[in-house]
Design a protein around this motif. Structure first.
Motif, short mmCIF file in Angstrom:
data_model
loop_
_atom_site.label_atom_id
_atom_site.label_comp_id
_atom_site.label_asym_id
_atom_site.label_seq_id
_atom_site.Cartn_x
_atom_site.Cartn_y
_atom_site.Cartn_z
N ILE A 200 -30.65 30.14 -60.40
CA ILE A 200 -31.01 28.83 -59.86
C ILE A 200 -32.48 28.85 -59.46
O ILE A 200 -32.91 29.74 -58.74
N MET A 201 -33.22 27.87 -59.95
CA MET A 201 -34.64 27.84 -59.67
C MET A 201 -34.95 26.69 -58.71
O MET A 201 -34.49 25.57 -58.89
N GLU A 202 -35.70 27.01 -57.68
CA GLU A 202 -36.00 26.01 -56.65
C GLU A 202 -37.37 26.32 -56.08
O GLU A 202 -37.69 27.48 -55.79
N ASN A 203 -38.21 25.30 -55.92
CA ASN A 203 -39.54 25.48 -55.34
C ASN A 203 -40.33 26.62 -55.97
O ASN A 203 -40.94 27.43 -55.27
N GLY A 204 -40.29 26.71 -57.27
CA GLY A 204 -41.12 27.71 -57.94
C GLY A 204 -40.62 29.12 -57.85
O GLY A 204 -41.35 30.06 -58.15
N THR A 205 -39.36 29.30 -57.47
CA THR A 205 -38.84 30.66 -57.49
C THR A 205 -37.35 30.65 -57.83
O THR A 205 -36.72 29.61 -57.81
N ILE A 206 -36.84 31.82 -58.18
CA ILE A 206 -35.41 31.91 -58.49
C ILE A 206 -34.70 32.30 -57.20
O ILE A 206 -34.99 33.35 -56.61
N VAL A 207 -33.78 31.44 -56.73
CA VAL A 207 -33.18 31.69 -55.42
C VAL A 207 -31.83 32.38 -55.51
O VAL A 207 -31.36 32.92 -54.50
N HIS A 208 -31.20 32.36 -56.65
CA HIS A 208 -29.85 32.90 -56.72
C HIS A 208 -29.54 33.23 -58.18
O HIS A 208 -29.70 32.39 -59.05
N VAL A 209 -29.12 34.46 -58.43
CA VAL A 209 -28.70 34.83 -59.78
C VAL A 209 -27.27 35.34 -59.70
O VAL A 209 -27.00 36.26 -58.91
N ALA A 210 -26.35 34.77 -60.44
CA ALA A 210 -24.95 35.19 -60.37
C ALA A 210 -24.18 34.59 -61.54
O ALA A 210 -24.68 33.68 -62.21
N PRO A 211 -22.96 35.08 -61.79
CA PRO A 211 -22.11 34.43 -62.79
C PRO A 211 -21.79 33.00 -62.35
O PRO A 211 -21.81 32.71 -61.14
#
Lengths: 349, 261
Positions: A200-211
């Motif tokens: 999940i990308m938010e405000n220029g960064t990836i905030v959460h990576v998961a299935p």
């Protein structure tokens, strides 16, 4: 396969900050974010089209941060503007092929074209292709280049619904055949139907990576919950029912009837909160699914109220008008029936 | 709504009238040339060796200048379209200088770099190339005043090629040189061809700069001028008409080719 380590960059008003994630060989990694969050910039920086100011990019264990674009062996496919308009379909696919032997080039083009289902379009002019055909040619060209990692920038967003479904199937096929895919989109349905991992990308960064199931069932931030707009997202098993057009979806011992043409097996179920009605007694009518549960939360939504009902290991959220909440005298702790049609259940597998 | 469309129709009527007058202003003098000439004098002029030589000289020197300088103009145009650098605005301005200065002054400027004392002049002498009063000098004078047309057209052409296509070509393993020759150049080709035609046509018709660098051998514009000052309108008109006809024919043919491609 691909390791992104703390990359940061600034292009115009865009800023990417400390982005890190890993993509394993064979992954279908979808980066999900609203338009304008910098997803395309991220892809282009991985391909080397935009310079990063900090961080490292590793591909197959090799540092490629400073590598020239043409030596990275990463293909990028855009929405609909990346084929060479002055070349026909055959020459577009043949573009990455450098060989003295014409036959060798022809064989490779034919193979890529047959894998992407455009063998009969090789003589066509680019301007005569439909949206779906265009994307297929673009994918065929990336295959011909011999790269095993594709970066896709919103590849489906300009397609009609039918082509979208067909192209999704093709992308899955390519992924199964061993192509690692990084796909950016703003469309959560696309993410759910394709990804085995979502960032999940938010405000220029990836905030959460998961299935996917973790992303949607346990959103880590309010942004994720709001952005994905997904409620009632369950992972379970679809089984056919003999002599019925319905199927059953089993999740934690609960059986939900679904109307779907998807195959059996491990799947995601999605029910829009608007599709769930609440009643004091079990409703008759056309709804096939009725579950008795307890109200655990009533929260004001953008429009109306979201009522969360625990039906035993599974929570369902229904969207109701304030009139309905008042007339049913809904309060936290009350027993209530949830009702929804089998056709309201969307299955992704 | 009615008054709106009424206003619009009045406006387009006025514009048609004004535009028609502008068009007439271009057509009338040229048509006048053709109407004021007798077939005999025209035939005589067309068969005159002096007229033929001057037209041929104009054609080939301008073509040679356009061709030679395109190897410098096209790369510059590409850089201007693709790269951002300090003082880019000033560079773009410099390119237009030959268009805005008086052409006799341009001729004097060109003369300055080709005299025997100058670097180019002395280098040329070393290889036996004479500039002043020679086709080589004519080529330089023509190219000086006409090169902005090629650079500007090519720059606009390259700028119109989506940068994304060049980037995609790189990701497909092509070298920057291959990308330039297989993607950028073919896609900007129409504009470059346009610039090529404009530069050629502009160079061919140059008078001011050429006469200062080389009165002889005579290009067509100089021959027309010489006949006019020595013998008057009647004697210069047929040569002028022949030259204008050749220019128009070439112009029409090239436009047709461009439209086809």
């Amino acid at each position: 396969m691909l390791k992104i380590e703390n990359i940061s960059l600034k292009v115009g008003d865009f800023e990417l900050k400390n982005i890190s994630f890993n993509v394993d060989a064979g992954d279908y990694f979808v980066i999900l974010g609203v338009s304008g969050v910098g997803k395309s910039v991220l892809l282009e920086s991985i391909a080397g089209l935009i310079d990063i100011s900090e961080g490292n990019i590793f591909l197959r264990g090799r540092q490629i941060t400073e590598e020239k674009i043409q030596n990275r062996n990463i293909s990028i496919v855009y929405q609909d503007t990346d084929l060479f308009p002055h070349l026909n379909v055959f020459d577009n696919i043949a573009y990455p092929l450098r060989s003295r032997k014409e036959k060798e080039i022809k064989d490779k083009v034919l193979k890529a074209a047959s894998e992407t289902g455009i063998s009969d379009k090789l003589d066509r002019n680019i301007s005569t292709l439909s949206g779906g055909e265009y994307q297929r040619v673009s994918l065929a060209r990336s295959l011909a280049a011999g790269n095993d990692i594709f970066l896709l920038d919103e590849p489906l967003s300009s397609l009609d619904p039918k082509s979208k479904i067909e192209l999704r199937a093709l992308l899955r096929k390519l992924n199964r055949a061993g192509i690692t895919i990084v796909h950016v989109t703003h469309d959560y349905e696309e993410a759910v139907s394709l990804a085995n991992k979502i960032g999940i990308m938010e405000n220029g960064t990836i905030v959460h990576v998961a299935p996917p199931e973790q992303i949607f069932q346990h959103p880590k931030s309010e942004f994720v919950a709001k952005f994905v707009g997904v409620k009632n997202f369950l992972r379970g098993n679809v089984n056919s029912i003999p002599d019925s057009d319905l199927k059953e979806f089993l999740v934690d011992g609960i059986k939900i009837y679904v109307l779907t043409d998807s195959g059996d097996g491990d799947s995601f179920l999605l029910i829009n909160p608007e599709e769930i009605s609440l009643s004091i007694t079990s409703e008759g009518g056309s709804a096939r699914n009725h579950f008795k549960g307890k109200i655990t939360d009533i929260a004001r939504a953008k429009m109306g109220f979201e009522v969360t009902v625990d039906i035993g290991k599974v929570e369902l959220i229904a969207l109701l008008s304030s009139e309905s909440v008042n007339s049913l005298n809904l309060e936290i702790g009350n027993d209530i029936w949830t009702n929804f049609k089998a056709s309201a259940c969307k299955i992704y597998n | 709504m009615k008054s709106f469309s009424y206003n619009r129709s009045v406006l387009s009527l006025v514009f048609t009238f004004l535009g028609g007058a502008a068009l007439l202003f271009i057509i009338a003098p040229i048509a006048g040339m053709y109407l004021n000439i007798t077939p005999e004098s025209l035939r005589e002029s067309a068969y005159s060796q002096e007229v033929r030589d001057s037209i041929w000289l104009s054609l080939w020197t301008s073509m040679a200048g356009t061709f030679l300088f395109s190897f410098l103009a096209v790369p510059l145009a590409y850089l201007l379209a693709r790269k951002n650098f300090a003082l880019k605005g000033i560079v773009n301005g410099i390119i237009d200088i030959p268009i805005i200065i008086p052409h006799s002054a341009a001729g004097i400027a060109v003369l300055g770099i080709i005299t025997r004392d100058s670097l180019l002049g002395s280098a040329g002498e070393l290889f036996g190339i004479k500039f002043i009063g020679s086709p080589a000098g004519i080529i330089l004078a023509m190219a000086f005043v006409s090169i902005p047309f090629l650079i500007n057209a090519a720059r606009d052409g390259f700028a119109a090629v989506p940068e994304r296509l060049e980037k995609v070509a790189l990701t497909l393993g092509a070298s920057p040189a291959r990308v330039f020759f297989t993607v950028s150049l073919p896609l900007a080709w129409r504009s470059i061809l346009s610039g090529f035609i404009l530069m050629w046509a502009r160079g061919m018709s140059e008078f001011g700069a050429v006469i200062i660098v080389a009165y002889n051998p005579k290009t067509a514009p100089i021959l027309i001028y010489e006949r006019f000052t020595s013998y008057g309108l009647k004697y210069s008109l047929p040569a002028a008409v022949v030259f204008v006809t050749v220019c128009l024919l070439i112009f029409i043919v090239l436009r047709l080719i461009k439209r086809k491609s």
